[in-house]
Write a protein that holds these residues in place. Structure first.
Motif, PDB file in Angstrom:
ATOM      1  N   PRO A   1     -16.277 -48.082  29.245  1.00 16.91           N
ATOM      2  CA  PRO A   1     -15.962 -49.341  29.936  1.00 16.91           C
ATOM      3  C   PRO A   1     -14.612 -49.871  29.453  1.00 16.91           C
ATOM      4  O   PRO A   1     -14.155 -49.516  28.370  1.00 16.91           O
ATOM      5  CB  PRO A   1     -17.088 -50.270  29.483  1.00 16.91           C
ATOM      6  N   ASP A   2     -14.000 -50.714  30.272  1.00 18.20           N
ATOM      7  CA  ASP A   2     -12.758 -51.351  29.826  1.00 18.20           C
ATOM      8  C   ASP A   2     -13.065 -52.574  28.976  1.00 18.20           C
ATOM      9  O   ASP A   2     -12.345 -52.880  28.038  1.00 18.20           O
ATOM     10  CB  ASP A   2     -11.928 -51.771  31.045  1.00 18.20           C
ATOM     11  N   PHE A   3     -14.129 -53.272  29.363  1.00 24.42           N
ATOM     12  CA  PHE A   3     -14.496 -54.500  28.653  1.00 24.42           C
ATOM     13  C   PHE A   3     -16.006 -54.516  28.437  1.00 24.42           C
ATOM     14  O   PHE A   3     -16.754 -54.117  29.321  1.00 24.42           O
ATOM     15  CB  PHE A   3     -14.168 -55.750  29.483  1.00 24.42           C
ATOM     16  N   ILE A   4     -16.408 -55.002  27.286  1.00 23.59           N
ATOM     17  CA  ILE A   4     -17.830 -55.301  27.093  1.00 23.59           C
ATOM     18  C   ILE A   4     -17.891 -56.820  26.974  1.00 23.59           C
ATOM     19  O   ILE A   4     -17.276 -57.413  26.082  1.00 23.59           O
ATOM     20  CB  ILE A   4     -18.413 -54.639  25.832  1.00 23.59           C
ATOM     21  N   VAL A   5     -18.618 -57.424  27.889  1.00 23.74           N
ATOM     22  CA  VAL A   5     -18.643 -58.884  27.962  1.00 23.74           C
ATOM     23  C   VAL A   5     -20.070 -59.359  27.689  1.00 23.74           C
ATOM     24  O   VAL A   5     -21.029 -58.782  28.211  1.00 23.74           O
ATOM     25  CB  VAL A   5     -18.186 -59.354  29.375  1.00 23.74           C
ATOM     26  N   HIS A   6     -20.185 -60.397  26.858  1.00 23.15           N
ATOM     27  CA  HIS A   6     -21.514 -60.931  26.501  1.00 23.15           C
ATOM     28  C   HIS A   6     -21.617 -62.374  27.002  1.00 23.15           C
ATOM     29  O   HIS A   6     -21.344 -63.314  26.240  1.00 23.15           O
ATOM     30  CB  HIS A   6     -21.692 -60.937  24.978  1.00 23.15           C
ATOM     31  N   PRO A   7     -22.016 -62.590  28.237  1.00 23.54           N
ATOM     32  CA  PRO A   7     -22.121 -63.971  28.725  1.00 23.54           C
ATOM     33  C   PRO A   7     -23.304 -64.688  28.098  1.00 23.54           C
ATOM     34  O   PRO A   7     -24.289 -64.059  27.715  1.00 23.54           O
ATOM     35  CB  PRO A   7     -22.343 -63.797  30.231  1.00 23.54           C
ATOM     36  N   GLY A   8     -23.194 -66.017  28.014  1.00 23.15           N
ATOM     37  CA  GLY A   8     -24.252 -66.783  27.363  1.00 23.15           C
ATOM     38  C   GLY A   8     -25.068 -67.639  28.319  1.00 23.15           C
ATOM     39  O   GLY A   8     -25.963 -68.357  27.889  1.00 23.15           O
ATOM     40  N   SER A   9     -24.765 -67.578  29.618  1.00 21.81           N
ATOM     41  CA  SER A   9     -25.532 -68.377  30.573  1.00 21.81           C
ATOM     42  C   SER A   9     -25.362 -67.769  31.961  1.00 21.81           C
ATOM     43  O   SER A   9     -24.452 -66.959  32.191  1.00 21.81           O
ATOM     44  CB  SER A   9     -25.011 -69.820  30.605  1.00 21.81           C
ATOM     45  N   ALA A  10     -26.244 -68.212  32.868  1.00 20.02           N
ATOM     46  CA  ALA A  10     -26.145 -67.713  34.252  1.00 20.02           C
ATOM     47  C   ALA A  10     -24.810 -68.119  34.853  1.00 20.02           C
ATOM     48  O   ALA A  10     -24.199 -67.371  35.617  1.00 20.02           O
ATOM     49  CB  ALA A  10     -27.294 -68.264  35.086  1.00 20.02           C
ATOM     50  N   SER A  11     -24.328 -69.316  34.499  1.00 20.10           N
ATOM     51  CA  SER A  11     -23.067 -69.731  35.110  1.00 20.10           C
ATOM     52  C   SER A  11     -21.910 -68.893  34.563  1.00 20.10           C
ATOM     53  O   SER A  11     -20.962 -68.597  35.299  1.00 20.10           O
ATOM     54  CB  SER A  11     -22.832 -71.231  34.962  1.00 20.10           C
ATOM     55  N   GLU A  12     -21.999 -68.464  33.329  1.00 20.74           N
ATOM     56  CA  GLU A  12     -20.954 -67.549  32.834  1.00 20.74           C
ATOM     57  C   GLU A  12     -21.032 -66.206  33.554  1.00 20.74           C
ATOM     58  O   GLU A  12     -20.007 -65.614  33.899  1.00 20.74           O
ATOM     59  CB  GLU A  12     -21.090 -67.348  31.313  1.00 20.74           C
ATOM     60  N   VAL A  13     -22.260 -65.735  33.782  1.00 21.06           N
ATOM     61  CA  VAL A  13     -22.405 -64.479  34.544  1.00 21.06           C
ATOM     62  C   VAL A  13     -21.762 -64.658  35.913  1.00 21.06           C
ATOM     63  O   VAL A  13     -20.986 -63.808  36.396  1.00 21.06           O
ATOM     64  CB  VAL A  13     -23.901 -64.100  34.707  1.00 21.06           C
ATOM     65  N   SER A  14     -22.046 -65.779  36.537  1.00 19.75           N
ATOM     66  CA  SER A  14     -21.512 -66.054  37.865  1.00 19.75           C
ATOM     67  C   SER A  14     -19.981 -66.016  37.857  1.00 19.75           C
ATOM     68  O   SER A  14     -19.354 -65.394  38.718  1.00 19.75           O
ATOM     69  CB  SER A  14     -22.042 -67.424  38.318  1.00 19.75           C
ATOM     70  N   GLU A  15     -19.381 -66.663  36.871  1.00 23.37           N
ATOM     71  CA  GLU A  15     -17.905 -66.688  36.805  1.00 23.37           C
ATOM     72  C   GLU A  15     -17.344 -65.286  36.580  1.00 23.37           C
ATOM     73  O   GLU A  15     -16.323 -64.921  37.160  1.00 23.37           O
ATOM     74  CB  GLU A  15     -17.436 -67.625  35.679  1.00 23.37           C
TER      75      GLU A  15
ATOM     76  N   PHE B   1     -17.339 -45.876  36.424  1.00 21.41           N
ATOM     77  CA  PHE B   1     -15.976 -46.093  36.915  1.00 21.41           C
ATOM     78  C   PHE B   1     -15.234 -47.085  36.018  1.00 21.41           C
ATOM     79  O   PHE B   1     -14.322 -47.767  36.468  1.00 21.41           O
ATOM     80  CB  PHE B   1     -16.019 -46.586  38.366  1.00 21.41           C
ATOM     81  N   GLY B   2     -15.646 -47.173  34.769  1.00 20.75           N
ATOM     82  CA  GLY B   2     -15.014 -48.127  33.851  1.00 20.75           C
ATOM     83  C   GLY B   2     -15.399 -49.548  34.221  1.00 20.75           C
ATOM     84  O   GLY B   2     -16.516 -49.812  34.663  1.00 20.75           O
ATOM     85  N   GLY B   3     -14.472 -50.465  34.048  1.00 26.67           N
ATOM     86  CA  GLY B   3     -14.736 -51.863  34.397  1.00 26.67           C
ATOM     87  C   GLY B   3     -15.457 -52.608  33.304  1.00 26.67           C
ATOM     88  O   GLY B   3     -15.254 -52.357  32.112  1.00 26.67           O
ATOM     89  N   ILE B   4     -16.342 -53.520  33.739  1.00 29.45           N
ATOM     90  CA  ILE B   4     -16.999 -54.426  32.788  1.00 29.45           C
ATOM     91  C   ILE B   4     -18.439 -53.988  32.543  1.00 29.45           C
ATOM     92  O   ILE B   4     -19.201 -53.836  33.495  1.00 29.45           O
ATOM     93  CB  ILE B   4     -17.026 -55.861  33.370  1.00 29.45           C
ATOM     94  N   VAL B   5     -18.786 -53.787  31.294  1.00 27.40           N
ATOM     95  CA  VAL B   5     -20.207 -53.698  30.954  1.00 27.40           C
ATOM     96  C   VAL B   5     -20.630 -55.107  30.576  1.00 27.40           C
ATOM     97  O   VAL B   5     -20.036 -55.727  29.690  1.00 27.40           O
ATOM     98  CB  VAL B   5     -20.469 -52.703  29.807  1.00 27.40           C
ATOM     99  N   LEU B   6     -21.615 -55.605  31.293  1.00 27.77           N
ATOM    100  CA  LEU B   6     -22.069 -56.988  31.074  1.00 27.77           C
ATOM    101  C   LEU B   6     -23.363 -56.942  30.262  1.00 27.77           C
ATOM    102  O   LEU B   6     -24.436 -56.674  30.791  1.00 27.77           O
ATOM    103  CB  LEU B   6     -22.284 -57.639  32.445  1.00 27.77           C
ATOM    104  N   ASP B   7     -23.202 -57.096  28.956  1.00 26.29           N
ATOM    105  CA  ASP B   7     -24.354 -57.012  28.053  1.00 26.29           C
ATOM    106  C   ASP B   7     -25.091 -58.355  28.096  1.00 26.29           C
ATOM    107  O   ASP B   7     -24.492 -59.401  27.823  1.00 26.29           O
ATOM    108  CB  ASP B   7     -23.846 -56.704  26.636  1.00 26.29           C
ATOM    109  N   THR B   8     -26.382 -58.313  28.416  1.00 24.18           N
ATOM    110  CA  THR B   8     -27.128 -59.565  28.634  1.00 24.18           C
ATOM    111  C   THR B   8     -27.778 -60.120  27.359  1.00 24.18           C
ATOM    112  O   THR B   8     -28.493 -61.115  27.422  1.00 24.18           O
ATOM    113  CB  THR B   8     -28.255 -59.349  29.665  1.00 24.18           C
TER     114      THR B   8
END
Ligand SMILES: Cc1cc2nc3c(=O)[nH]c(=O)nc-3n(C[C@H](O)[C@H](O)[C@H](O)COP(=O)(O)OP(=O)(O)OC[C@H]3O[C@@H](n4cnc5c(N)ncnc54)[C@H](O)[C@@H]3O)c2cc1C
Lengths: 365, 484
Positions: free
Chosen positions: B54-68, B97-104
C-alpha cells in the motif's frame, strides 16, 4: 540468523493468534509492532526483502519482552527469546540502536541505568537473601525496607544482595548478552558469599530473570540447593497460615491491583498479591480489564530507553484501564512498575501505593 | 501506485483528517500490510518476492474520519482497502493496486450493551476476543466463535459472512447482526434499520454482508448476544462410514435437536489431523457432537442425538474425546499444527443442500486427487456448519512439495482451485460458505451467479462510481482510476 531464533520467528511470522493480548498492537494499532509483524520483518531480512536499517531495527527493538505473547500462545513459542537472540546478533554487528550501546556503557560504569552510586555488596551470611537489584534500590527504595520488615515478621532476617546492580534482564533484552552475563555472575557470586539457601525476590520480573532467564537466555547454571521464593507468595502463605495479620488500611475509594510487568510470566502468583490486599482493605479490589494472563506491562522494560514514547503509552494505557474501571488507588509491588505508574498517575487522577510498604505499615504486631 | 507529487499532497490531506500519527508510509508497515492470511501473498514473500504494497496505511478514529478519507480517495481516484485483523484467507485485504489500506482497529469502542434486548453495539474494528471478554464479564457471549477470534475484528466477521464453531445452533455472523453503520464509497454515512426482520421494503442491509469492503466500510454493528450457557456437553462418536455420519447429522438438524456442534471428519482427516492434534487413533468418520444451554434440556437433546447416531451404527466414544476436541479446537490453526509454508494448501470450502453435499465431497475429492496425483496431493475434509437444509464441507488440499519457483507455484495453485471449484459448481455447491471471496475466488463469481452477476455489477457501479473500494475483489475489477 541463530537457528533457534529463526525457527520461532518462522512460526510466528504468519500467526496472528496472540493479537488479542499484544500490548503494542493495542496501543499503536500497528500490525507491524505485533509478534506477527516483528517476525515477518525479521524473516524478510533473511530473504533479502529488507535491510536492517534504522527503521527495521527499531521495529525489532519494539518487542516488549514481558512474556505476554508466549503466555497466551497455545504452542508456547518463545517469541521474546527469539527476538533477544536476533538483537544479540545486531549488537555484535554494531547495528543495534544507539540507546543499547549507551546503556552498555552505563552498565559497565554503574551496573544500572537508574543511578550512579556504587553497588552495595552484601555483608554477612544468612539463610535467606533478598534480591534487591537496581530498580528497587534506585527507583523505589521503600520496598526494600518494607520487605525486610515483613520478612522479619515471619522470623527471617534476610541479607540484601545486588543493591544497585541490574539483574541482567535489561541488558539481555537489549541483546547485550555478555553484559547481562557479567551482571548475573556478579549476582550469583554475591549470593554464594551469603551462603543463603533461599533467595527472596520482590517482583515477577526478578522471579523470571533469576529462575528462567539466567539458565535459559544466559546459559548459566543456577546454584544447586538455592530456592527462589516470591515475596508476595511467601506473605500470602504466611497470612493463610495465621503467621501474619494486618490491621485494616483506611484507604478511601475504589482500589485496584495492577499486575506488574512480567506478571504473565509467573501465573502461579496471580492470586497472592490479591489475597494480601483483601486482607488489608474493607472492600474487594476492582479487576482491571487487562489483568492476570492478559496483563499488559507498563513501560518498565528496555522500551523506556529505546522507545520512551511507547513505554509511556503502555503505562498510560494501564492507568486509563484503571480509571475506566472506576479505581482511584492502585497497588503494585514491583519497584520498576511502581516508578513508571507514579510518573503518570497524577495526570490520570490516580494514587499509587507500594503493596509491600502498605502491608508493612499495617502489620499487626 | 506511482503517485508522484500527488503522494505528498494526498498525505498532507489525510493527515489533516486522521492526524499525522495515524498514517504511515513506513517501509516496515507497507511490507506487513502487503499480505493477509491468503496463501498466495505469504508464499510470494516466503520465496523472497516483493509484493505490491500500500502507499498509505491510515487508521481513522471515527465514521466521519472514514467518510472524509473516502471522499479524498474519490477525488484522487485512489483505491481504499478496508483492513480489520488481516486474518482473512482469501486475499480480501490485499492492496492489489496500492493506494490506502484503511486499518479499522482504532474503531474499537463498545458503544452499548443492552441487557434487556440482549444486544451489543460496537465499533467495527474491535478485536473479537476483547469484545467477548467484555461480554463475558456480564455473563453474556457473542456466539460467533471463529478460530480467528483472537485476531479478527467485528467488521471482519461481517464483511465476509463468517461462521464460527457454534454456528450450527446460533447462526453465522450475518445471522447475529441486527443493524450496521456503513460509510458508503462516496462518503455518506448510513445506518441500516434497527431490526433485521421487517417488511419495510427490500433488505438492502444484507448487501454489505459479503461485500468484503467493495461497497463501503462497516464502522459499527449491533449484534445479538446470548447468555453464557449453563452447560456445554461434548462427546465423540465414530462411524465406519462417512455416509451414515452425514445422515446422522441431517437427522439431528431436520429433527431440530439444536446441536451446538456437529463436526464430522472424513476418514482421511480422522487418520491424520485428529490423530496428530488430538492424539486419538481411529479409523472411519470421527464425529464431535455438542449441546449447550440449560443442563436438563441439553442432556435430553444429547440423549436423543445419541439414539439417532447409534441407530445408524455409531460407536459412542464418550465425553473425553469430545471435550478434548473443544479444548484443543484452535490448535489446528496454531504453529506447528497449522498448514504452513513451504507447503501449498487451500481451503476449498463449500455449502449445499443435503441431497448434494456428499456428492460434492466425492466429486471434488475425486477430481483433485486424480488430477494432482503426481503432486501427492492430500485432500482432507470435515463437515462443520450445519443448517436445516444442508451442510458445509470444509475441504482442503495440501501439496507438501510444491514448485520452488513462485510463479510456477501460483500456476499450480490456481489449477487446483479451478479443478476444485469446477467440481463444486457442477454439482450444485456454492464456491464458499464462510471465508468469503476476496481475490482468491473473484474469478469464479461470474460462473457462480450467471445471469444474476450483471445485477451485482450494476449495484457496485451505482454505489462506487469510481471503483475505489477494494478493487479486484469479490469479482469486481479495478475501477476507472486504478492503475493496473
Ligand atoms: C487461524 C485462522 C482461523 C480462521 N478461522 C475462521 C473461522 O473459524 N471462521 C471464519 O469465518 N473465518 C475464519 N478465518 C478467516 C478470517 O479470520 C475471518 O474471515 C475473519 O472474520 C476476518 O476478519 P478480519 O478482521 O481479520 O478481516 P480482514 O482479513 O482484515 O478482512 C477480510 C475482508 O473484509 C474486509 N473488511 C474488513 N473489515 C471491514 C470493515 N469494517 N468494513 C468493510 N469491509 C471490511 C476486508 O477488506 C477484506 O476484504 C480464520 C482465519 C485464520 C487466520
Amino acid at each position: 540468523m541463530n537457528e533457534r531464533a529463526l525457527a520461532t520467528l518462522e512460526n510466528c511470522r504468519y500467526c496472528l493468534m496472540c493479537r488479542h493480548v499484544d500490548p503494542l498492537g493495542l496501543i499503536t494499532r500497528r500490525e507491524t509492532l505485533t509478534p506477527h509483524g516483528i517476525a515477518l520483518v525479521a524473516v524478510s531480512e533473511q530473504r533479502g526483502l529488507i535491510d536492517w536499517n534504522e527503521e527495521m531495527i527499531g521495529v525489532l527493538y519494539s518487542e516488549v519482552d514481558a512474556g505476554v505473547a508466549q503466555a497466551n500462545c497455545v504452542t508456547d513459542q518463545p517469541f521474546s527469546e527469539a527476538v533477544a537472540l536476533v538483537r544479540a546478533e545486531l549488537v555484535a554487528s554494531r547495528l543495534a540502536p544507539a540507546a543499547a550501546y549507551e546503556l552498555e556503557e552505563r552498565f559497565r560504569r554503574h551496573a544500572s541505568p537508574f543511578g550512579e552510586a556504587p553497588v552495595e555488596t552484601a555483608k554477612g551470611q544468612a539463610e535467606t537473601a533478598l534480591f534487591v537489584g537496581d530498580e528497587a534500590h534506585h527507583l523505589w527504595p521503600a520496598s526494600v525496607g518494607a520487605a525486610c520488615t515483613l520478612l522479619g515478621a515471619l522470623g527471617e532476617s534476610p541479607v540484601p544482595i545486588s543493591r544497585g546492580r541490574s539483574s541482567g534482564f535489561l541488558a539481555s533484552s537489549l541483546g547485550l548478552i555478555e553484559t547481562a552475563r557479567t551482571q548475573a555472575k556478579a549476582t550469583l557470586e554475591e549470593l554464594d558469599a551469603t551462603g543463603a539457601g533461599r533467595l527472596v525476590v520482590l517482583s515477577p520480573g526478578d522471579h523470571f530473570t533469576l529462575s528462567q532467564l539466567y539458565t535459559g537466555r544466559l546459559g548459566l547454571d543456577w546454584p544447586a540447593g538455592v530456592e527462589i521464593v516470591d515475596l508476595a507468595t511467601l506473605l500470602a502463605d504466611g497470612l493463610r497460615a495465621g503467621r501474619l495479620a494486618f490491621t485494616p488500611a483506611l484507604e478511601d475509594g475504589a482500589y485496584a491491583y495492577v499486575d506488574p510487568t512480567h506478571a504473565a510470566r509467573t501465573p502461579e502468583r496471580f492470586e497472592a498479591p490479591r489475597s494480601l490486599l483483601r486482607s488489608l482493605m474493607p472492600t474487594e479490589p476492582v479487576e482491571l480489564f487487562w489483568h492476570r494472563q492478559r496483563a499488559h506491562p507498563v513501560g518498565s522494560t528496555a522500551l523506556q530507553f529505546t522507545h520512551p514514547e511507547l513505554a509511556d503509552a503502555l503505562t498510560r494505557a494501564r492507568l486509563e484501564d484503571a480509571r475506566s474501571r472506576g479505581a482511584e488507588v492502585l497497588f503494585c509491588e514491583d519497584p520498576g512498575s511502581l516508578a513508571q505508574l507514579c510518573r503518570h498517575a497524577a495526570a490520570h487522577n490516580l494514587a499509587v501505593r507500594g503493596l509491600y510498604e502498605t502491608l508493612a505499615t499495617h502489620l499487626k504486631p | 501506485m506511482n503517485l508522484g507529487v500527488q503522494h505528498d499532497m494526498l498525505r498532507s490531506e489525510l493527515e489533516e483528517i486522521v492526524g499525522a500519527s495515524h498514517i504511515s508510509t513506513q517501509e516496515s508497515d507497507r511490507l506487513v500490510y502487503a499480505t493477509d492470511w491468503f496463501w498466495l501473498p505469504q508464499m510470494w514473500l516466503d520465496r523472497g518476492e516483493r509484493p505490491r504494497t500500500p502507499d498509505f496505511i491510515v487508521h481513522p478514529g471515527s465514521a466521519s474520519e472514514v467518510s472524509e478519507v473516502l471522499k479524498i480517495a474519490n477525488s484522487y481516484r485512489i483505491p481504499v482497502v478496508p483492513w480489520g485483523g488481516g486474518s482473512g484467507s482469501q486475499g480480501g485485504a490485499l492492496p492489489l493496486f496500492g493506494g490506502i489500506v484503511l486499518d479499522t482497529k482504532r474503531l474499537d469502542r463498545i458503544v452499548d450493551i443492552d441487557e434487556i434486548s440482549l444486544t451489543v453495539t460496537a465499533q467495527a474494528g474491535i478485536n473479537g476476543s476483547q469484545l467477548e471478554w467484555a461480554l463475558n464479564e456480564r455473563g453474556l457471549t457473542l456466539p460467533h466463535y471463529p478460530a480467528s477470534a483472537n485476531c479478527a475484528t467485528l467488521g471482519g466477521y461481517l464483511a465476509p459472512r463468517g461462521s464460527g464453531t457454534v454456528s450450527t445452533k446460533y447462526g453465522k455472523a450475518e445471522d447475529l447482526v441486527l443493524s450496521m453503520e456503513v460509510v458508503l464509497p462516496t462518503g455518506e454515512v448510513i445506518r441500516t434499520p434497527g431490526v433485521p426482520q421487517h417488511a419495510a421494503g427490500p433488505d438492502f442491509f444484507r448487501l454489505f454482508l459479503g461485500s468484503e469492503g467493495t461497497l463501503g466500510v462497516i464502522t459499527e454493528a449491533t449484534m445479538q448476544v446470548d447468555y453464557l450457557p449453563e452447560t456445554r456437553l461434548f462427546r465423540a462418536l465414530l462411524f465406519d462410514d462417512l455416509s451414515r455420519a452425514l445422515e446422522a447429522g441431517r437427522l439431528l438438524m431436520t429433527r431440530r435437536l439444536e446441536p451446538t456442534v456437529i463436526r464430522i471428519y472424513d476418514p482421511r482427516s480422522t487418520a491424520s489431523r485428529v490423530k496428530t492434534i488430538l492424539g486419538h487413533e481411529y479409523e472411519g468418520a470421527y464425529m464431535v457432537l455438542g449441546f449447550d444451554g440449560d443442563a436438563d434440556i441439553a442432556t435430553l437433546q444429547e440423549r436423543k442425538a445419541l439414539e439417532i447416531c447409534t441407530r445408524l451404527g455409531a460407536e459412542d466414544l464418550g465425553r473425553e474425546p469430545g471435550e478434548s476436541w473443544w479444548e484443543h479446537r484452535y490448535d489446528f490453526y496454531y504453529p506447528p499444527q497449522n498448514l504452513k509454508l513451504p507447503w501449498m494448501y487451500g481451503t476449498t470450502e463449500t455449502v449445499s443442500t443435503y441431497d448434494r453435499i456428499e456428492r460434492i465431497y466425492y466429486a471434488e475429492k475425486g477430481a483433485v486427487e486424480s488430477e494432482y496425483a503426481a503432486w501427492n496431493v492430500d485432500f482432507i475434509g470435515h463437515f462443520s456448519h450445519w443448517f436445516h437444509w444442508g451442510a458445509m464441507l470444509y475441504s482442503r488440499f495440501i501439496i507438501r512439495n510444491p514448485p520452488e519457483d513462485a510463479r510456477e507455484a501460483i500456476r499450480l495453485h490456481n489449477r487446483v482451485w479451478n479443478t476444485a471449484m469446477t467440481a463444486v459448481l457442477e454439482n450444485g455447491g456454492m464456491i464458499n460458505e464462510h471465508h468469503g471471496i476476496g481475490l482468491k475466488l473473484s474469478r469464479f463469481m461470474r460462473r457462480q451467479y450467471g445471469a444474476a452477476w450483471p445485477m451485482l455489477e450494476a449495484i457496485k457501479r451505482a454505489l462506487d462510481p469510481n471503483g475505489i473500494m477494494n478493487p479486484g475483489k469479490v469479482g469486481f475489477g479495478p475501477g476507472t482510476g486504478v492503475e493496473r
